[in-house]
Design an enzyme around this catalytic site. Sequence first.
Site, mmCIF file in Angstrom:
data_model
loop_
_atom_site.group_PDB
_atom_site.id
_atom_site.type_symbol
_atom_site.label_atom_id
_atom_site.label_comp_id
_atom_site.label_asym_id
_atom_site.label_seq_id
_atom_site.Cartn_x
_atom_site.Cartn_y
_atom_site.Cartn_z
ATOM 1 N N SER A 1 17.567 78.926 -2.179
ATOM 2 C CA SER A 1 16.616 78.771 -1.068
ATOM 3 C C SER A 1 15.696 77.593 -1.371
ATOM 4 C CB SER A 1 15.782 80.053 -0.968
ATOM 5 O OG SER A 1 14.648 79.884 -0.142
ATOM 6 N N TYR B 1 10.666 87.456 -3.182
ATOM 7 C CA TYR B 1 11.721 86.529 -2.725
ATOM 8 C C TYR B 1 11.662 85.236 -3.532
ATOM 9 C CZ TYR B 1 14.713 83.995 0.603
ATOM 10 O OH TYR B 1 15.733 83.268 1.184
HETATM 11 P P1 NAP Z 1 20.665 87.515 7.364
HETATM 12 O O1 NAP Z 1 21.262 87.144 8.687
HETATM 13 O O2 NAP Z 1 19.444 88.367 7.316
HETATM 14 O O3 NAP Z 1 21.805 88.074 6.408
HETATM 15 C C1 NAP Z 1 21.517 88.727 5.195
HETATM 16 C C2 NAP Z 1 22.774 89.399 4.722
HETATM 17 O O4 NAP Z 1 22.505 90.137 3.529
HETATM 18 C C3 NAP Z 1 23.289 90.406 5.755
HETATM 19 O O5 NAP Z 1 24.689 90.407 5.763
HETATM 20 C C4 NAP Z 1 22.776 91.709 5.187
HETATM 21 O O6 NAP Z 1 23.458 92.852 5.635
HETATM 22 C C5 NAP Z 1 22.997 91.453 3.719
HETATM 23 N N1 NAP Z 1 22.304 92.457 2.913
HETATM 24 C C6 NAP Z 1 20.984 92.682 2.860
HETATM 25 N N2 NAP Z 1 20.735 93.718 2.053
HETATM 26 C C7 NAP Z 1 21.923 94.174 1.605
HETATM 27 C C8 NAP Z 1 22.337 95.240 0.762
HETATM 28 N N3 NAP Z 1 21.460 96.102 0.226
HETATM 29 N N4 NAP Z 1 23.656 95.394 0.495
HETATM 30 C C9 NAP Z 1 24.563 94.564 1.053
HETATM 31 N N5 NAP Z 1 24.242 93.551 1.867
HETATM 32 C C10 NAP Z 1 22.939 93.363 2.146
HETATM 33 O O7 NAP Z 1 20.208 86.189 6.652
HETATM 34 P P2 NAP Z 1 20.948 84.828 6.299
HETATM 35 O O8 NAP Z 1 20.038 83.764 6.727
HETATM 36 O O9 NAP Z 1 22.358 84.794 6.730
HETATM 37 O O10 NAP Z 1 20.843 84.921 4.712
HETATM 38 C C11 NAP Z 1 21.936 84.794 3.819
HETATM 39 C C12 NAP Z 1 21.417 84.255 2.496
HETATM 40 O O11 NAP Z 1 20.854 82.941 2.721
HETATM 41 C C13 NAP Z 1 20.293 85.082 1.859
HETATM 42 O O12 NAP Z 1 20.461 85.116 0.459
HETATM 43 C C14 NAP Z 1 19.041 84.295 2.224
HETATM 44 O O13 NAP Z 1 17.999 84.503 1.312
HETATM 45 C C15 NAP Z 1 19.579 82.877 2.148
HETATM 46 N N6 NAP Z 1 18.765 81.873 2.842
HETATM 47 C C16 NAP Z 1 18.688 81.849 4.210
HETATM 48 C C17 NAP Z 1 17.933 80.853 4.809
HETATM 49 C C18 NAP Z 1 17.807 80.735 6.307
HETATM 50 O O14 NAP Z 1 17.077 79.841 6.779
HETATM 51 N N7 NAP Z 1 18.463 81.526 7.109
HETATM 52 C C19 NAP Z 1 17.245 79.916 4.039
HETATM 53 C C20 NAP Z 1 17.343 79.984 2.663
HETATM 54 C C21 NAP Z 1 18.133 80.969 2.066
HETATM 55 P P3 NAP Z 1 22.901 93.666 6.917
HETATM 56 O O15 NAP Z 1 23.194 92.818 8.133
HETATM 57 O O16 NAP Z 1 23.677 94.926 6.868
HETATM 58 O O17 NAP Z 1 21.431 93.857 6.702
#
Ligand code: NAP
Length: 248
Positions: free
Chosen positions: A140, A153
């Site tokens: 991130s 986080y």
């Molecule tokens: P998201 O849409 O909120 O997806 C998060 C994913 O993690 C979902 O599939 C969620 O499953 C899963 N998850 C959460 N808790 C879990 C658990 N206990 N067991 C199994 N799976 C779990 O967010 P995203 O943006 O795609 O994020 C993906 C990654 O990118 C994360 O590591 C996040 O920190 C990182 N990131 C995102 C951004 C951004 O701007 N979007 C920026 C920097 C880093 P559920 O749907 O079932 O909750």
Amino acid sequence: MSDPFRIDATRALVTGANTGIGQAIALGLARAGAHVLAAGRSSCADTVGLIEAAGGSAEAVTLELSDPAAAAATLASLGDLDILINNAGIIRRDDSVDYAEADWDDVMDVNLKAVFLMSQAFAKQAMARGTPGRIVNIASLLSFQGGIRVPAYTASKHGIVGLTKIFANEWAAKKINVNAVAPGYIATNNTAALRADPKRTAELLSRIPAGDFGDPADIAGAVTFLCAPASSYVTGAVLNVDGGWLAR
Ligand code: NAP
């Protein structure tokens, strides 16, 4: 002539593959030739459907990461894997002075401890087989910056970079490459609230050199590169995919 950007005949496990960045990564790896194990606590049937509709190969796996040891045991039971993408992550917000221990523990379990134990289980298997492997961890901007009201986080995402480097150091000789991709602001559920706030959106977009939010497919491209022969000599790196945010 073989294409160094193809990953045919590999098996790749992606955590959090039901939505957002994880779903895009699953699709990207499948397009490049991998058989994808789309893993989630929520159903990954939609992701499998998207991959199959695009002519790829995938299966859904149930994986709950809040019990990291159980998740690692599940990974060990899935047979040979060539690629592990530690994508799933959660964020909980509160002032650091009030931050609840339970929130700290929950975030650390999913974002860091699960990544440690899943990677360890993956590496054990690859070493026992004597085959190469690729791990890509999703970091991130808060792997580098402090942020506000997200102490767990920020700590977990700083930790991801450290784990990426130590694993790379220890496992390079075994041909297990470990890298991270650090997304900037990507249009997913994770950023839905701030993208719904016009004032916050205007502030953010004025700070991003590219002038727009990223698309999950932007992350998938970088991850796919880090899983392919084209990046064989890349390990311990963090690839920022942030529209230039950290360069500013
Ligand atoms: P998201 O849409 O909120 O997806 C998060 C994913 O993690 C979902 O599939 C969620 O499953 C899963 N998850 C959460 N808790 C879990 C658990 N206990 N067991 C199994 N799976 C779990 O967010 P995203 O943006 O795609 O994020 C993906 C990654 O990118 C994360 O590591 C996040 O920190 C990182 N990131 C995102 C951004 C951004 O701007 N979007 C920026 C920097 C880093 P559920 O749907 O079932 O909750």
